[in-house]
Motif scaffolding. Structure first.
Motif, mmCIF file in Angstrom:
data_model
loop_
_atom_site.group_PDB
_atom_site.id
_atom_site.type_symbol
_atom_site.label_atom_id
_atom_site.label_comp_id
_atom_site.label_asym_id
_atom_site.label_seq_id
_atom_site.Cartn_x
_atom_site.Cartn_y
_atom_site.Cartn_z
ATOM 1 N N UNK A 113 93.021 103.336 13.024
ATOM 2 C CA UNK A 113 92.298 104.416 13.528
ATOM 3 C C UNK A 113 91.238 104.486 14.339
ATOM 4 N N UNK A 114 90.536 103.881 14.138
ATOM 5 C CA UNK A 114 89.562 103.369 15.635
ATOM 6 C C UNK A 114 90.182 103.864 16.680
ATOM 7 N N UNK A 115 90.332 103.226 16.526
ATOM 8 C CA UNK A 115 90.979 102.773 18.512
ATOM 9 C C UNK A 115 92.056 104.776 18.890
ATOM 10 N N UNK A 116 92.197 105.306 17.699
ATOM 11 C CA UNK A 116 93.256 106.005 18.187
ATOM 12 C C UNK A 116 92.536 107.158 18.436
ATOM 13 N N UNK A 117 91.001 107.364 17.460
ATOM 14 C CA UNK A 117 89.648 108.491 17.696
ATOM 15 C C UNK A 117 89.333 108.410 19.368
ATOM 16 N N UNK A 118 89.110 106.478 19.552
ATOM 17 C CA UNK A 118 88.299 105.629 21.488
ATOM 18 C C UNK A 118 90.251 106.476 22.183
ATOM 19 N N UNK A 119 90.944 106.093 22.230
ATOM 20 C CA UNK A 119 92.417 106.536 23.149
ATOM 21 C C UNK A 119 91.555 108.458 22.934
ATOM 22 N N UNK A 120 91.860 108.939 22.295
ATOM 23 C CA UNK A 120 91.491 110.381 22.123
ATOM 24 C C UNK A 120 90.568 111.135 23.491
ATOM 25 N N UNK A 121 89.771 109.761 22.778
ATOM 26 C CA UNK A 121 88.320 110.577 23.607
ATOM 27 C C UNK A 121 88.168 109.979 25.399
ATOM 28 N N UNK A 122 89.051 109.016 25.247
ATOM 29 C CA UNK A 122 88.784 108.075 26.764
ATOM 30 C C UNK A 122 89.925 109.786 27.803
ATOM 31 N N UNK A 129 95.078 113.897 13.406
ATOM 32 C CA UNK A 129 95.882 114.458 13.308
ATOM 33 C C UNK A 129 95.461 116.068 14.181
ATOM 34 N N UNK A 130 95.139 116.600 13.005
ATOM 35 C CA UNK A 130 94.777 117.850 13.441
ATOM 36 C C UNK A 130 93.979 118.514 14.159
ATOM 37 N N UNK A 131 92.470 117.293 15.254
ATOM 38 C CA UNK A 131 92.168 116.988 16.183
ATOM 39 C C UNK A 131 93.234 117.316 17.612
ATOM 40 N N UNK A 132 94.044 116.248 17.240
ATOM 41 C CA UNK A 132 95.471 115.682 18.214
ATOM 42 C C UNK A 132 95.875 116.930 18.494
ATOM 43 N N UNK A 133 96.301 117.508 17.603
ATOM 44 C CA UNK A 133 97.093 118.954 17.678
ATOM 45 C C UNK A 133 96.283 120.308 17.931
ATOM 46 N N UNK A 134 95.211 120.118 18.247
ATOM 47 C CA UNK A 134 94.396 121.163 18.363
ATOM 48 C C UNK A 134 94.460 120.920 20.113
ATOM 49 N N UNK A 135 93.564 119.957 20.409
ATOM 50 C CA UNK A 135 93.717 119.850 21.644
ATOM 51 C C UNK A 135 95.069 119.480 23.015
ATOM 52 N N UNK A 136 95.952 119.035 21.868
ATOM 53 C CA UNK A 136 96.767 119.083 22.673
ATOM 54 C C UNK A 136 97.454 121.268 22.968
ATOM 55 N N UNK A 137 97.281 121.822 21.696
ATOM 56 C CA UNK A 137 97.623 122.831 22.124
ATOM 57 C C UNK A 137 96.688 123.781 23.181
ATOM 58 N N UNK A 138 95.098 123.371 23.393
ATOM 59 C CA UNK A 138 94.825 123.783 23.658
ATOM 60 C C UNK A 138 95.031 123.338 25.167
ATOM 61 N N UNK A 139 95.117 122.593 25.760
ATOM 62 C CA UNK A 139 95.814 122.106 26.799
ATOM 63 C C UNK A 139 94.155 120.886 27.364
ATOM 64 N N UNK A 140 93.857 120.593 26.753
ATOM 65 C CA UNK A 140 92.982 119.675 26.899
ATOM 66 C C UNK A 140 93.154 118.584 26.831
ATOM 67 N N UNK A 141 94.654 117.933 25.899
ATOM 68 C CA UNK A 141 95.292 116.278 26.579
ATOM 69 C C UNK A 141 97.049 116.806 26.237
ATOM 70 N N UNK A 142 97.041 116.509 27.365
ATOM 71 C CA UNK A 142 98.863 116.000 27.447
ATOM 72 C C UNK A 142 99.083 114.661 27.329
#
Length: 213
Positions: A86-95, A197-210
């Motif tokens: 999980x710490x690596x997942x959050x780091x990946x998202x933030x990058x 998971x909620x944060x990742x899905x939110x950022x996908x929906x808002x096109x912050x991450x693809x």
């Protein structure tokens, strides 16, 4: 060296494993009004005299096979060698997001760090067990916290048969205490998995991450 392609792959893998883990029977044990797992104190009285008859402390429980299955589903989030650590997942998202958004995710990173450390589940033990008259394996006069009990079971019984961890578990008040400690720690982990998971899905929906390669 992390790459955007690798980070996107990490997030895709996490989302798949999170969907499986969040179907856990542990979540079904939560009190629907409080949205948490809690022990219940029940008093019995004589209907006619109102005399107190008994007091019973009930705790939500699962059988050992179900608990071990939940451990397998959840271990990918706290074992350092796993893609879904999980710490690596959050780091990946933030990058993958802008610096401003990455900075805004500091509370999420802290939430993860508060319960996962060095490949183990830690923090906020809601139960303690042990023998005050002896060293329970963590120092003279100290009780074992719920996080210690849970990790001793996970790494000492469910997976590795570690003799030192098993010896510490022998000082607890019994199998139900051990099982309940594991359930509480995994439930705490699942709350954080849901947050990530909620944060990742939110950022996908808002096109912050693809996540498309």
């Amino acid at each position: 060296m992390p790459t955007p392609e690798r980070d996107r792959a990490i997030l895709r893998t996490f989302l798949a494993r999170a969907e499986l883990a969040l179907d856990s029977p542990i979540i079904a044990l939560r009190d629907p009004e409080r949205d948490e797992i809690a022990m219940q104190l029940t008093y019995s009285f004589d209907r006619n005299t109102r005399q107190h008859l008994s007091t019973e402390l009930k705790q939500p429980m699962l059988d050992r096979r179900t608990i071990d299955s939940c451990i397998v589903d959840c271990r990918v989030f706290f074992h350092t060698q796993e893609t879904c650590y999980l710490p690596s997942v959050v780091k990946a998202l933030r990058r993958l997001v802008t610096q401003q958004r990455a900075q805004a995710m500091m509370p999420l990173a802290k939430q993860v760090g508060d319960i996962i450390r060095d490949g183990g589940l830690v923090g906020s033990p809601r139960i303690h067990s042990g023998r005050l008259e002896m060293d329970n394996g963590v120092g003279q006069g100290l009780l074992l916290g719920g996080d210690q009990i849970a990790m001793d079971y996970i790494n000492g019984v469910a997976f590795h048969q570690d003799d030192e961890r098993v010896a510490r578990l022998a000082n607890t008040s019994g199998p139900e205490t051990i099982a309940f400690a594991v359930i509480l720690q995994l439930d705490q982990l699942l709350y954080v998995v849901q947050s990530v998971r909620t944060q990742i899905l939110h950022d996908i929906e808002k096109s912050y991450v693809n996540l498309d390669s």
